[in-house]
Motif scaffolding. Structure first.
Motif, PDB file in Angstrom:
ATOM      1  N   LEU A 237      50.830  42.216  30.730  1.00 11.47           N
ATOM      2  CA  LEU A 237      50.012  42.920  31.989  1.00 11.47           C
ATOM      3  C   LEU A 237      48.580  43.057  31.554  1.00 11.47           C
ATOM      4  O   LEU A 237      47.775  42.976  32.556  1.00 11.47           O
ATOM      5  CB  LEU A 237      50.954  44.264  32.107  1.00 11.47           C
ATOM      6  N   ILE A 238      48.127  43.585  30.343  1.00 11.11           N
ATOM      7  CA  ILE A 238      46.846  43.625  29.993  1.00 11.11           C
ATOM      8  C   ILE A 238      46.032  42.514  30.281  1.00 11.11           C
ATOM      9  O   ILE A 238      44.911  42.495  30.655  1.00 11.11           O
ATOM     10  CB  ILE A 238      46.803  44.199  28.536  1.00 11.11           C
ATOM     11  N   ASP A 239      46.592  41.343  29.880  1.00  4.04           N
ATOM     12  CA  ASP A 239      46.007  40.127  30.190  1.00  4.04           C
ATOM     13  C   ASP A 239      45.962  39.891  31.553  1.00  4.04           C
ATOM     14  O   ASP A 239      44.753  39.438  31.949  1.00  4.04           O
ATOM     15  CB  ASP A 239      47.001  38.888  29.445  1.00  4.04           C
ATOM     16  N   LYS A 240      46.858  39.984  32.225  1.00  2.53           N
ATOM     17  CA  LYS A 240      46.698  39.811  33.901  1.00  2.53           C
ATOM     18  C   LYS A 240      45.660  40.924  34.263  1.00  2.53           C
ATOM     19  O   LYS A 240      44.844  40.591  35.299  1.00  2.53           O
ATOM     20  CB  LYS A 240      47.843  40.479  34.562  1.00  2.53           C
ATOM     21  N   VAL A 241      45.397  42.046  33.795  1.00  4.68           N
ATOM     22  CA  VAL A 241      44.483  43.322  34.272  1.00  4.68           C
ATOM     23  C   VAL A 241      43.265  42.477  33.795  1.00  4.68           C
ATOM     24  O   VAL A 241      42.091  42.700  34.479  1.00  4.68           O
ATOM     25  CB  VAL A 241      44.622  44.564  33.383  1.00  4.68           C
ATOM     26  N   ASP A 242      43.079  42.126  32.675  1.00  2.85           N
ATOM     27  CA  ASP A 242      41.675  41.532  32.499  1.00  2.85           C
ATOM     28  C   ASP A 242      41.157  40.500  33.200  1.00  2.85           C
ATOM     29  O   ASP A 242      40.176  40.364  33.504  1.00  2.85           O
ATOM     30  CB  ASP A 242      41.984  41.036  30.721  1.00  2.85           C
ATOM     31  N   LYS A 243      42.144  39.555  33.471  1.00  6.21           N
ATOM     32  CA  LYS A 243      41.876  38.302  34.414  1.00  6.21           C
ATOM     33  C   LYS A 243      41.541  38.998  35.850  1.00  6.21           C
ATOM     34  O   LYS A 243      40.446  38.526  36.370  1.00  6.21           O
ATOM     35  CB  LYS A 243      43.117  37.493  34.503  1.00  6.21           C
ATOM     36  N   LEU A 244      42.309  39.945  36.414  1.00  5.29           N
ATOM     37  CA  LEU A 244      41.960  40.533  37.733  1.00  5.29           C
ATOM     38  C   LEU A 244      40.582  41.155  37.614  1.00  5.29           C
ATOM     39  O   LEU A 244      39.847  41.081  38.778  1.00  5.29           O
ATOM     40  CB  LEU A 244      43.087  41.470  37.803  1.00  5.29           C
ATOM     41  N   SER A 245      40.296  41.992  36.531  1.00  2.92           N
ATOM     42  CA  SER A 245      38.949  42.511  36.373  1.00  2.92           C
ATOM     43  C   SER A 245      37.736  41.479  36.494  1.00  2.92           C
ATOM     44  O   SER A 245      36.634  41.918  37.129  1.00  2.92           O
ATOM     45  CB  SER A 245      38.844  43.436  35.000  1.00  2.92           C
ATOM     46  N   GLN A 246      37.930  40.309  35.802  1.00  4.72           N
ATOM     47  CA  GLN A 246      37.103  39.359  35.880  1.00  4.72           C
ATOM     48  C   GLN A 246      36.818  38.842  37.323  1.00  4.72           C
ATOM     49  O   GLN A 246      35.692  38.483  37.885  1.00  4.72           O
ATOM     50  CB  GLN A 246      37.488  38.304  34.956  1.00  4.72           C
ATOM     51  N   GLU A 247      38.037  38.783  38.194  1.00  2.97           N
ATOM     52  CA  GLU A 247      38.029  38.511  39.248  1.00  2.97           C
ATOM     53  C   GLU A 247      37.492  39.303  40.269  1.00  2.97           C
ATOM     54  O   GLU A 247      36.488  39.079  41.131  1.00  2.97           O
ATOM     55  CB  GLU A 247      39.363  38.049  39.889  1.00  2.97           C
ATOM     56  N   ILE A 248      37.550  40.737  39.767  1.00  2.00           N
ATOM     57  CA  ILE A 248      36.926  42.041  40.538  1.00  2.00           C
ATOM     58  C   ILE A 248      35.233  41.639  40.355  1.00  2.00           C
ATOM     59  O   ILE A 248      34.429  41.824  41.445  1.00  2.00           O
ATOM     60  CB  ILE A 248      37.472  43.023  40.455  1.00  2.00           C
ATOM     61  N   ARG A 249      34.842  41.500  39.089  1.00  2.00           N
ATOM     62  CA  ARG A 249      33.521  41.518  39.051  1.00  2.00           C
ATOM     63  C   ARG A 249      32.907  40.096  39.592  1.00  2.00           C
ATOM     64  O   ARG A 249      31.777  40.500  40.105  1.00  2.00           O
ATOM     65  CB  ARG A 249      33.335  41.247  37.342  1.00  2.00           C
ATOM     66  N   ASP A 250      33.667  39.057  39.779  1.00  2.00           N
ATOM     67  CA  ASP A 250      33.123  38.074  40.222  1.00  2.00           C
ATOM     68  C   ASP A 250      33.039  38.086  41.602  1.00  2.00           C
ATOM     69  O   ASP A 250      31.999  37.711  42.139  1.00  2.00           O
ATOM     70  CB  ASP A 250      34.040  36.600  40.034  1.00  2.00           C
ATOM     71  N   LEU A 251      34.021  38.966  42.184  1.00  2.00           N
ATOM     72  CA  LEU A 251      33.885  39.166  43.849  1.00  2.00           C
ATOM     73  C   LEU A 251      32.736  40.054  44.065  1.00  2.00           C
ATOM     74  O   LEU A 251      32.127  39.922  45.149  1.00  2.00           O
ATOM     75  CB  LEU A 251      35.163  39.561  44.156  1.00  2.00           C
ATOM     76  N   GLU A 252      32.741  41.259  43.328  1.00  2.00           N
ATOM     77  CA  GLU A 252      31.741  42.191  43.504  1.00  2.00           C
ATOM     78  C   GLU A 252      30.399  41.552  43.334  1.00  2.00           C
ATOM     79  O   GLU A 252      29.463  41.707  44.274  1.00  2.00           O
ATOM     80  CB  GLU A 252      31.734  43.131  42.447  1.00  2.00           C
ATOM     81  N   LYS A 253      29.963  40.534  42.219  1.00  2.00           N
ATOM     82  CA  LYS A 253      28.881  39.830  42.357  1.00  2.00           C
ATOM     83  C   LYS A 253      28.609  38.845  43.467  1.00  2.00           C
ATOM     84  O   LYS A 253      27.444  38.941  43.842  1.00  2.00           O
ATOM     85  CB  LYS A 253      29.138  38.906  40.977  1.00  2.00           C
ATOM     86  N   ASN A 254      29.659  38.443  43.849  1.00  2.00           N
ATOM     87  CA  ASN A 254      29.562  37.455  45.217  1.00  2.00           C
ATOM     88  C   ASN A 254      29.136  38.467  46.398  1.00  2.00           C
ATOM     89  O   ASN A 254      28.240  38.149  47.135  1.00  2.00           O
ATOM     90  CB  ASN A 254      30.857  36.807  45.528  1.00  2.00           C
TER      91      ASN A 254
END
Length: 309
Positions: A237-254
């Motif tokens: 679950l933490i791995d998924k959270v880390d992956k999702l957090s990276q997606e969030i950061r990427d989307l926020e950057k976009n």
């Protein structure tokens, strides 16, 4: 990124061309879509983090449950070891005891040989028999031959009495020895039975303790499996959270990039508008100056006289 009090809003019309206005609307549709997607992703991440915390708490509770069970196992195992030690002590005692029982049997057999109380001349019986013969001699008339036989019998009995009285202490000591051996043999056999009963109880309790140890260890094994399962689930679950957090950061950057594009387009439009306004103002000033100059020239000409065309 939220759409609260500080959230950016799309620029109003009037600054951009129709083509640029279309691009701006399309850009802001992307921004709104990104923000909506971000809200969903952040909500999903919060739910995942809450689940991860719950899994950690459940694993911690399982760890707390495992501690007392380990303590029970240690106590039971300690009891098992102590019972084993006691059983070994009883086994050693019983071996020595049975060896002593065998030795006592041999001693009793050897000491008892030739020591039959029934064939042993007893002084009290000899004294009674002598007394009876003396009384018969004194109170009964008998032929000389019979009287002589009676006297010979009394001599024989007195001789046996003297021998019996002389050996009485030896026989008594022998009796006491045999009695002591018999008593010791009886006590040894009784103790042997007690050891057997005690050992049986110990072995039964030892088996029960080992069964309890195995049951507790099985329970611990289940707890450990649960703990590992929850730990694995939490890790995934933490791995998924880390992956999702990276997606969030990427989307926020976009999204921030889109906002930056909007600001640059708006800034460029304002810059162009300002330049246009300056140009218009400059042209207006120039026209006014030209108009004033022409009027002044006409006045000068009129003052100087007739104008020839």
């Amino acid at each position: 990124m939220g759409r609260g009090a500080g959230a950016p809003v799309p620029p109003r019309g009037g600054l951009l061309s129709e083509e640029e206005e279309g691009k701006e609307k399309e850009l802001w549709q992307g921004i709104r879509s990104g923000e909506q997607k971000l809200r969903g992703m952040k909500e999903r991440r919060a739910e995942m983090l809450a689940l991860a915390r719950r899994l950690a708490e459940e694993a911690f509770d399982l760890q707390n449950r495992r501690g007392p069970i380990y303590q029970d196992v240690e106590k039971l195992h300690q009891e098992f070891r102590e019972l084993g030690k006691k059983a070994q002590e009883l086994r050693t005692e019983r071996e020595k005891l049975r060896a002593r029982i065998d030795a006592l049997r041999i001693e009793l057999r050897e000491e008892g040989e030739g020591h039959d109380r029934r064939s042993r001349p007893r002084p009290e019986r000899l004294i009674q028999e002598i007394a009876a013969l003396e009384k018969k001699q004194q109170t009964t008339a008998m032929p000389l031959k019979e009287e002589n036989a009676l006297i010979d019998r009394m001599r024989e009995l007195r001789s046996q009495l003297g021998e019996a009285e002389k050996n009485q202490s030896v026989w008594k000591a022998k009796d006491e020895t045999l009695l002591g051996l018999r008593q010791e043999l009886e006590l040894s056999r009784k103790r042997d039975e007690e050891i057997g009963t005690e050992a049986e109880k110990i072995f039964r309790r030892r088996d029960e303790a080992m069964k309890l140890v195995k049951a507790r260890l099985t329970e611990v094994g289940h707890l450990v499996a649960e703990i590992r399962g929850k730990g694995k689930a939490r890790g995934e679950l933490i791995d998924k959270v880390d992956k999702l957090s990276q997606e969030i950061r990427d989307l926020e950057k976009n999204v921030m990039g889109l906002l930056h594009q909007s600001r640059e387009r708006k800034t460029e439009a304002r810059k162009l508008l300002d330049e246009h306004n300056r140009s218009v103002r400059q042209m207006t000033r120039n026209e006014e100056m030209l108009s004033r100059t022409a009027e002044d020239n006409l006045k000068t000409l009129f003052k100087n006289g007739k104008i020839a065309l």
